[in-house]
Scaffold this motif. Structure first.
Motif, PDB file in Angstrom:
ATOM      1  N   ARG A   1       0.826  -1.214   0.000  1.00 56.73           N
ATOM      2  CA  ARG A   1       0.000   0.000   0.000  1.00 56.73           C
ATOM      3  C   ARG A   1       0.853   1.253   0.000  1.00 56.73           C
ATOM      4  N   THR A   2       1.893   1.260   0.818  1.00 52.40           N
ATOM      5  CA  THR A   2       2.728   2.463   0.932  1.00 52.40           C
ATOM      6  C   THR A   2       3.860   2.467  -0.089  1.00 52.40           C
ATOM      7  N   GLY A   3       4.246   1.284  -0.575  1.00 53.33           N
ATOM      8  CA  GLY A   3       5.213   1.194  -1.665  1.00 53.33           C
ATOM      9  C   GLY A   3       6.623   1.609  -1.294  1.00 53.33           C
ATOM     10  N   LEU A   4       7.291   2.256  -2.251  1.00 52.05           N
ATOM     11  CA  LEU A   4       8.701   2.613  -2.082  1.00 52.05           C
ATOM     12  C   LEU A   4       8.852   3.919  -1.313  1.00 52.05           C
ATOM     13  N   THR A   5       8.733   3.844  -0.016  1.00 49.92           N
ATOM     14  CA  THR A   5       8.939   5.020   0.826  1.00 49.92           C
ATOM     15  C   THR A   5      10.436   5.282   0.963  1.00 49.92           C
ATOM     16  N   GLU A   6      10.777   6.415   1.557  1.00 46.79           N
ATOM     17  CA  GLU A   6      12.189   6.723   1.792  1.00 46.79           C
ATOM     18  C   GLU A   6      12.823   5.673   2.702  1.00 46.79           C
ATOM     19  N   ALA A   7      12.061   5.188   3.688  1.00 47.05           N
ATOM     20  CA  ALA A   7      12.587   4.167   4.603  1.00 47.05           C
ATOM     21  C   ALA A   7      12.910   2.882   3.832  1.00 47.05           C
ATOM     22  N   VAL A   8      12.031   2.478   2.914  1.00 50.85           N
ATOM     23  CA  VAL A   8      12.271   1.267   2.130  1.00 50.85           C
ATOM     24  C   VAL A   8      13.467   1.464   1.202  1.00 50.85           C
ATOM     25  N   ARG A   9      13.560   2.631   0.576  1.00 55.13           N
ATOM     26  CA  ARG A   9      14.704   2.914  -0.301  1.00 55.13           C
ATOM     27  C   ARG A   9      16.028   2.830   0.456  1.00 55.13           C
ATOM     28  N   ALA A  10      16.029   3.345   1.692  1.00 55.11           N
ATOM     29  CA  ALA A  10      17.258   3.318   2.501  1.00 55.11           C
ATOM     30  C   ALA A  10      17.650   1.885   2.846  1.00 55.11           C
ATOM     31  N   ILE A  11      16.667   1.040   3.154  1.00 55.51           N
ATOM     32  CA  ILE A  11      16.948  -0.363   3.454  1.00 55.51           C
ATOM     33  C   ILE A  11      17.498  -1.071   2.218  1.00 55.51           C
ATOM     34  N   ILE A  12      16.868  -0.833   1.069  1.00 58.04           N
ATOM     35  CA  ILE A  12      17.332  -1.459  -0.178  1.00 58.04           C
ATOM     36  C   ILE A  12      18.763  -1.027  -0.502  1.00 58.04           C
TER      37      ILE A  12
ATOM     38  N   LEU B   1       5.117  -1.818  -9.142  1.00 58.16           N
ATOM     39  CA  LEU B   1       5.830  -1.676  -7.872  1.00 58.16           C
ATOM     40  C   LEU B   1       6.973  -2.676  -7.779  1.00 58.16           C
ATOM     41  N   ALA B   2       6.713  -3.925  -8.177  1.00 64.20           N
ATOM     42  CA  ALA B   2       7.772  -4.944  -8.164  1.00 64.20           C
ATOM     43  C   ALA B   2       8.922  -4.545  -9.084  1.00 64.20           C
ATOM     44  N   ALA B   3       8.584  -4.015 -10.266  1.00 60.16           N
ATOM     45  CA  ALA B   3       9.611  -3.590 -11.217  1.00 60.16           C
ATOM     46  C   ALA B   3      10.434  -2.433 -10.665  1.00 60.16           C
ATOM     47  N   GLU B   4       9.760  -1.508  -9.977  1.00 63.33           N
ATOM     48  CA  GLU B   4      10.443  -0.352  -9.397  1.00 63.33           C
ATOM     49  C   GLU B   4      11.425  -0.796  -8.317  1.00 63.33           C
ATOM     50  N   CYS B   5      11.011  -1.747  -7.489  1.00 61.91           N
ATOM     51  CA  CYS B   5      11.897  -2.257  -6.436  1.00 61.91           C
ATOM     52  C   CYS B   5      13.087  -2.998  -7.043  1.00 61.91           C
ATOM     53  N   ASN B   6      12.810  -3.830  -8.062  1.00 60.76           N
ATOM     54  CA  ASN B   6      13.885  -4.610  -8.680  1.00 60.76           C
ATOM     55  C   ASN B   6      14.856  -3.742  -9.472  1.00 60.76           C
ATOM     56  N   ALA B   7      14.414  -2.547  -9.869  1.00 63.41           N
ATOM     57  CA  ALA B   7      15.325  -1.624 -10.552  1.00 63.41           C
ATOM     58  C   ALA B   7      16.380  -1.094  -9.578  1.00 63.41           C
ATOM     59  N   LEU B   8      16.025  -0.989  -8.298  1.00 62.41           N
ATOM     60  CA  LEU B   8      16.973  -0.525  -7.282  1.00 62.41           C
ATOM     61  C   LEU B   8      17.907  -1.638  -6.826  1.00 62.41           C
ATOM     62  N   LEU B   9      17.368  -2.870  -6.783  1.00 62.16           N
ATOM     63  CA  LEU B   9      18.159  -4.033  -6.374  1.00 62.16           C
ATOM     64  C   LEU B   9      17.547  -5.254  -7.062  1.00 62.16           C
ATOM     65  N   PRO B  10      18.309  -5.923  -7.934  1.00 60.44           N
ATOM     66  CA  PRO B  10      17.754  -7.117  -8.585  1.00 60.44           C
ATOM     67  C   PRO B  10      17.568  -8.232  -7.549  1.00 60.44           C
ATOM     68  N   PHE B  11      16.329  -8.446  -7.122  1.00 62.78           N
ATOM     69  CA  PHE B  11      16.040  -9.448  -6.106  1.00 62.78           C
ATOM     70  C   PHE B  11      16.100 -10.846  -6.724  1.00 62.78           C
ATOM     71  N   ALA B  12      16.594 -11.801  -5.947  1.00 63.89           N
ATOM     72  CA  ALA B  12      16.699 -13.177  -6.434  1.00 63.89           C
ATOM     73  C   ALA B  12      15.326 -13.780  -6.702  1.00 63.89           C
ATOM     74  N   GLU B  13      14.321 -13.393  -5.895  1.00 66.97           N
ATOM     75  CA  GLU B  13      12.945 -13.874  -6.057  1.00 66.97           C
ATOM     76  C   GLU B  13      12.006 -12.735  -5.679  1.00 66.97           C
ATOM     77  N   THR B  14      10.804 -12.718  -6.249  1.00 64.60           N
ATOM     78  CA  THR B  14       9.783 -11.737  -5.881  1.00 64.60           C
ATOM     79  C   THR B  14       8.472 -12.480  -5.605  1.00 64.60           C
ATOM     80  N   PHE B  15       7.849 -12.162  -4.478  1.00 61.41           N
ATOM     81  CA  PHE B  15       6.599 -12.805  -4.082  1.00 61.41           C
ATOM     82  C   PHE B  15       5.559 -11.734  -3.777  1.00 61.41           C
ATOM     83  N   MET B  16       4.306 -12.050  -4.035  1.00 63.68           N
ATOM     84  CA  MET B  16       3.190 -11.155  -3.722  1.00 63.68           C
ATOM     85  C   MET B  16       2.241 -11.904  -2.799  1.00 63.68           C
ATOM     86  N   VAL B  17       2.108 -11.417  -1.564  1.00 64.64           N
ATOM     87  CA  VAL B  17       1.357 -12.172  -0.561  1.00 64.64           C
ATOM     88  C   VAL B  17       0.451 -11.253   0.248  1.00 64.64           C
TER      89      VAL B  17
END
Length: 310
Positions: A107-118, A146-162
């Motif tokens: 819901r909140t997506g790529l916040t600044e906090a999430v970007r910093a963790i990534i 959203l998944a594509a935006e996250c993977n653009a910052l860090l190519p994740f080995a797997e992506t899940f939607m739950v």
């Protein structure tokens, strides 16, 4: 530690075992996800951020694999000594794991906090999986971007939607976790769900009720310690807990008019503890104001926290 390397697991198959750190910003749903995957309550949950304060290991068995999920505090910008210790515990959990799950609130997506963790995860060498949580609460067409935006910052080995709350998408995640952990002996007995001692479980269940039944500043300025655990001959236990708060006004709020609130906190915590431990628990609560407890080394160690950096 049980068994030897490469020994068959119950039901056949080579034993596998690994540690998986569950990371994310506060309120991403990490503890709800861990409880849902484990099939039992291991971590306390509440709608308030920063509910989890220290690392808790949940033990999940899937076929021949034992998966040790390390539930960590939410990662945020720390201000108090308690905050620094919580963030240190989170990164410490990631450091010791075979790989990590980054849980993101869809819901909140790529916040600044999430970007910093990534950004910090990108500098580490262990595999990271992306788990978009709470997908039942947003339109499906928003998920792939959203998944594509996250993977653009860090190519994740797997992506899940739950949806951890609705137990949606968890079967695939459990199966992939079981496949991904390395071959090796199981670290915990088959029937063990968590490494959380009963004394700390009692304190956490009381704190969960404080989180659920009080508002504003009280929940984040309260801590609970189990002062005494007395086994009784009839199989029940007497548990004495002390709740520490930062100010006398918070003590008054916790106690409530005529002691009504503290009695209700005790009643609900007692019922849950008795159910979780499958025996009668006699719970007694005491409230003390202790200014600056969240800056005290002794209090932080009682919570299982040290000011470590991951």
């Amino acid at each position: 530690m049980s068994g030897a390397a490469h020994t068959p697991a119950p039901g056949g198959g080579e034993r596998r075992c690994g540690f998986v750190a569950v990371l994310g910003a506060p309120n991403a749903g990490k503890s709800t996800l861990v409880n849902a995957l484990a099939g039992a309550k291991v971590s306390i949950v509440s709608p308030k951020p920063q509910t989890t304060r220290f690392r808790i290991r949940a033990v999940l068995v899937e076929g021949p694999a034992q998966i040790v999920l390390v539930d960590t505090p939410g990662i945020f910008a720390p201000r108090r000594r308690l905050d620094r210790a919580m963030v240190g515990a989170a990164w410490g959990g990631a450091k010791d794991a075979d790989f990590a799950l980054l849980v993101v609130d869809a819901r909140t997506g790529l916040t600044e906090a999430v970007r910093a963790i990534i950004a910090r995860l990108a500098g580490q060498r262990r595999p990271v999986w992306l788990v978009l949580n709470k997908v039942d609460l947003i339109p499906r067409e928003r998920l792939l971007p959203l998944a594509a935006e996250c993977n653009a910052l860090l190519p994740f080995a797997e992506t899940f939607m739950v949806s951890a709350q609705k137990a949606q998408g968890l079967e695939r995640l459990r199966a992939r976790l079981a496949e991904a952990v390395p071959p090796g002996p199981w670290m915990f007995p088959e029937d063990e769900l968590s490494d959380l001692p009963n004394r700390m479980l009692a304190a956490e269940i009381v704190r969960e009720q404080i989180l659920r039944q009080t508002h504003e500043e009280v929940p984040h300025h309260a801590t609970v310690e189990t002062e005494q655990w007395t086994e009784r001959a009839d199989g029940s236990a007497r548990v004495d807990c002390t709740i520490y708060v930062a100010r006398p006004s918070q003590k008054a709020i916790l106690i409530g008019d005529g002691g009504a609130r503290i009695r209700e906190i005790g009643r609900r915590a007692r019922a849950e503890l008795s159910q979780l431990l499958e025996r009668p628990i006699h719970l007694f609560l005491n409230v003390k104001d202790r200014p600056g407890w969240d800056e005290e080394t002794g209090r932080l160690r009682a919570l299982g926290l040290d000011e470590e950096e991951g």
